[in-house]
Design a protein around this motif. Structure first.
Motif, PDB file in Angstrom:
ATOM      1  N   HIS A 419       0.828  -1.247   0.077  1.00  0.00           N
ATOM      2  CA  HIS A 419      -0.131  -0.189  -0.057  1.00  0.00           C
ATOM      3  C   HIS A 419       0.868   1.188  -0.061  1.00  0.00           C
ATOM      4  O   HIS A 419       0.339   2.427  -0.046  1.00  0.00           O
ATOM      5  N   ASP A 420       2.253   1.157   0.343  1.00  0.00           N
ATOM      6  CA  ASP A 420       3.096   2.081   0.104  1.00  0.00           C
ATOM      7  C   ASP A 420       3.040   3.136  -1.339  1.00  0.00           C
ATOM      8  O   ASP A 420       3.192   2.690  -2.402  1.00  0.00           O
ATOM      9  N   LYS A 421       2.576   4.481  -0.819  1.00  0.00           N
ATOM     10  CA  LYS A 421       2.298   5.319  -2.130  1.00  0.00           C
ATOM     11  C   LYS A 421       3.624   5.599  -2.816  1.00  0.00           C
ATOM     12  O   LYS A 421       3.607   5.351  -4.054  1.00  0.00           O
ATOM     13  N   GLU A 422       4.484   5.821  -2.298  1.00  0.00           N
ATOM     14  CA  GLU A 422       5.964   6.243  -3.133  1.00  0.00           C
ATOM     15  C   GLU A 422       6.452   4.817  -3.799  1.00  0.00           C
ATOM     16  O   GLU A 422       6.953   5.103  -4.996  1.00  0.00           O
ATOM     17  N   ASP A 425       4.021   4.526  -6.668  1.00  0.00           N
ATOM     18  CA  ASP A 425       4.392   5.570  -8.012  1.00  0.00           C
ATOM     19  C   ASP A 425       5.499   5.116  -8.781  1.00  0.00           C
ATOM     20  O   ASP A 425       5.632   5.212  -9.874  1.00  0.00           O
ATOM     21  N   ASP A 493      -6.125   2.666  -0.151  1.00  0.00           N
ATOM     22  CA  ASP A 493      -5.571   3.504  -1.220  1.00  0.00           C
ATOM     23  C   ASP A 493      -6.185   4.727  -1.736  1.00  0.00           C
ATOM     24  O   ASP A 493      -5.515   5.950  -1.747  1.00  0.00           O
ATOM     25  N   THR A 498      -3.010   7.408  -2.835  1.00  0.00           N
ATOM     26  CA  THR A 498      -2.253   6.523  -3.539  1.00  0.00           C
ATOM     27  C   THR A 498      -2.809   6.050  -4.889  1.00  0.00           C
ATOM     28  O   THR A 498      -2.158   6.016  -5.926  1.00  0.00           O
TER      29      THR A 498
END
Length: 558
Positions: A419-422, A425, A493, A498
């Protein structure tokens, strides 16, 4: 050989050198020269006489279009290979009409490839095309442009290209044509016509403010004046960009290479014991060759385009259709010259090159003397879309070639397992640009997606200006539950930013509606109850079975 007088001495020296180097093979090659400044009809008649009287095995020519087509048709009828040194007419690549033609210079429709790469480099996926009516059916530019945009990104199967208008104009309807394109909304123009017609187009376009900042004009080679280095460019708007063909070989070198190619193929045919069939003198321009002569001529043609035949010059390679693979273009940009005075004049500047299907570019001056890239009709916004695997909405499969992420019948999508946005991306950017598959262990995370929702998103991308999307699967394959004051799944998210959009089997509930916005439902599953289809045999008390004993007791009591 049909040549200009200035090349005859050079060619005689090349032929002598070829024969000296290959005297041990027992074959001596002789070239007959016919000068190109003769009347075309007399040249064809002379060649027909020489075919009848001499052992003509091939033709090398520097003729222009009409003469070249005639020579090629004769050679096709007689199965005699013909090497064209300067003809760029695309129709000569049609093997049905010109089966024995070999091209030593790029076809004029090859310029479509650098044009498409320029558009792609700057995300100018939506554009309009203007073509002069004389070029509409003559050179196949429009058809080649359509094919190149359709097949430019087969690996992703995302049809982001949209040719808004294809306008065929003449000198009398330029203003009406530009009005129909709706210049207030169109920013990107591809122009294909001669220099005289182009000047008239630019005059009208300037009046309609279509050559100002925020616009883009990608032009074909024919738009440039023949002597663009010295021509008056005042009628050309600053910011034009387009390809200019640049062969690695000059005319003299192409003559020399043609002799080497022809000679190497003849020696190969001789070693295969087929040369005697090629030298059958029974054929004329009105009498077809024997089947043996025809077969030998076709075999000679194959040897001439075969890269493995001994004697083929370095850097010279042909496709199966006889087209040279040397497709090289300089990319030129019309800019204002730098000057210490107050007077600035337009001048051409080479800003890159297209070679080996790869485009290299430096900074571009766009119309309006701007260095800011125009947009393809609207600002492009790429939305990150999160989804849950559920047939028939989203179906996920492995790539056909995992190492190359090939999805021939689907589109690329991501299964990031986080689930980590960075991280998501960065992985989405890497997937789009095919950058460093080992980054974040992406090798096993790029998948292929199909389904109803994928088709819908791709349709949005076609119909909506500025809409692009990247698709990834949610970790855990959950739409989202609210547990201990926190959301998981797709809801997590979407709320965290996200993802910009969620799709799939995603039910609308009161709690979810408090945190995110839903579209109008487009699919209703409904609720159903299923029971066994039984037919029991009736008995005397069957009418009492729906009633329990208390109901029956009270019924009797009263």
């Amino acid at each position: 050989m049909e040549a200009y007088s200035g090349h005859v001495t050079t060619l005689q020296n090349v032929v002598r050198d070829v024969n000296d180097r290959n005297c041990h093979r027992g074959v001596n090659i002789t070239f007959n020269f016919t000068l190109s400044h003769d009347n075309p009809q007399s040249i064809l008649q002379r060649i027909c006489r020489e075919i009848k009287d001499k052992q003509i095995a091939g033709i090398i020519t520097d003729s222009e279009h009409n003469m070249l087509v005639g020579l090629s048709m004769i050679s096709g009828f007689l199965s005699i290979p013909v090497i064209g040194l300067s003809g760029r007419d695309w129709t000569l690549s049609n093997k049905d009409a010109h089966p024995m033609y070999i091209r030593m210079i790029s076809s004029n429709i090859d310029q479509v490839y650098p044009i498409v790469q320029i558009l792609k480099r700057y995300s100018l996926y939506k554009f309009s095309v203007l073509v002069h009516e004389e070029d509409r059916t003559r050179d196949g530019f429009i058809e080649a442009l359509r094919r190149a945009t359709v097949y430019s990104d087969l690996s992703s199967q995302i049809s982001v290209w949209k040719i808004r208008h294809v306008s065929v104009f003449n000198m009398g309807n330029i203003s009406d044509t530009l009005d129909k394109i709706d210049g207030d909304k169109e920013n990107v123009f591809v122009l294909h016509c001669g220099s005289k017609a182009a000047i008239e187009v630019f005059k009208v376009a300037k009046q309609k403010d279509l050559t100002s900042k925020g616009k883009a004009w990608i032009v074909s080679e024919d738009v440039w004046p023949p002597d663009r280095g010295e021509a008056d460019l005042t009628d050309y708007p600053i910011g034009l960009i387009g390809p200019a063909y640049q062969s690695r070989f000059n005319t003299t070198q192409r003559y020399e290479m043609s002799v080497e190619i022809f000679s190497g193929a003849v020696y190969q045919l001789h070693e295969n014991a087929q040369l005697h069939m090629l030298l059958d003198q029974g054929a004329t321009c009105t009498t077809p060759p024997t089947s043996a002569r025809k077969h030998a001529g076709e075999q000679l043609y194959k040897f001439m385009i075969d890269d493995n035949v001994q004697g083929k010059p370095d850097g010279m390679s042909f496709s199966s259709t006889g087209d040279i693979k040397d497709i090289s273009f300089n990319i030129v940009n019309l800019v204002k010259s730098s000057s210490v005075t107050s007077t600035y004049v337009p001048q051409w500047r080479e800003i890159g090159e297209f070679r080996d299907n790869s485009l290299q570019l430096y900074s571009i001056m766009w119309p309006g003397e701007s260095y800011i890239t125009p947009t393809g009709g609207a600002n492009i916004q790429t939305l990150k879309v999160v989804a849950k695997k559920t047939k028939p909405f989203i179906e996920v499969t492995e790539p056909e070639s995992p190492a190359m992420w090939d999805c021939y019948s689907a589109m690329r999508c991501l299964d990031p397992k986080t689930h980590d946005k960075e991280i998501i991306d960065d992985m989405l950017r890497g997937m789009k640009s095919f950058r460093d598959p080992s980054r974040h262990n992406m090798t096993d995370k790029v998948k292929c997606c199909t389904g109803l929702m994928v088709d819908m998103l791709k349709r949005f991308e076609q119909d909506l200006d500025g809409f692009e999307f990247s698709l990834y699967m949610v970790e855990g394959e959950k739409p989202g539950s609210y547990i201990n004051g926190k959301w998981d799944g797709m809801m997590q998210d979407l709320i965290a930013g996200t993802a910009d959009l969620g799709i799939g089997a995603f039910s609308i509930t009161h709690k979810r509606n408090e945190f995110i916005d839903f579209t109008t439902p487009f699919y209703h599953s409904g609720f159903n109850m299923m029971v066994a289809n039984r037919k029991p045999e009736p008995d005397r008390d069957s009418f009492l079975k729906p009633l329990d004993w208390q109901v029956r007791y009270h019924s009797v009591y009263f």
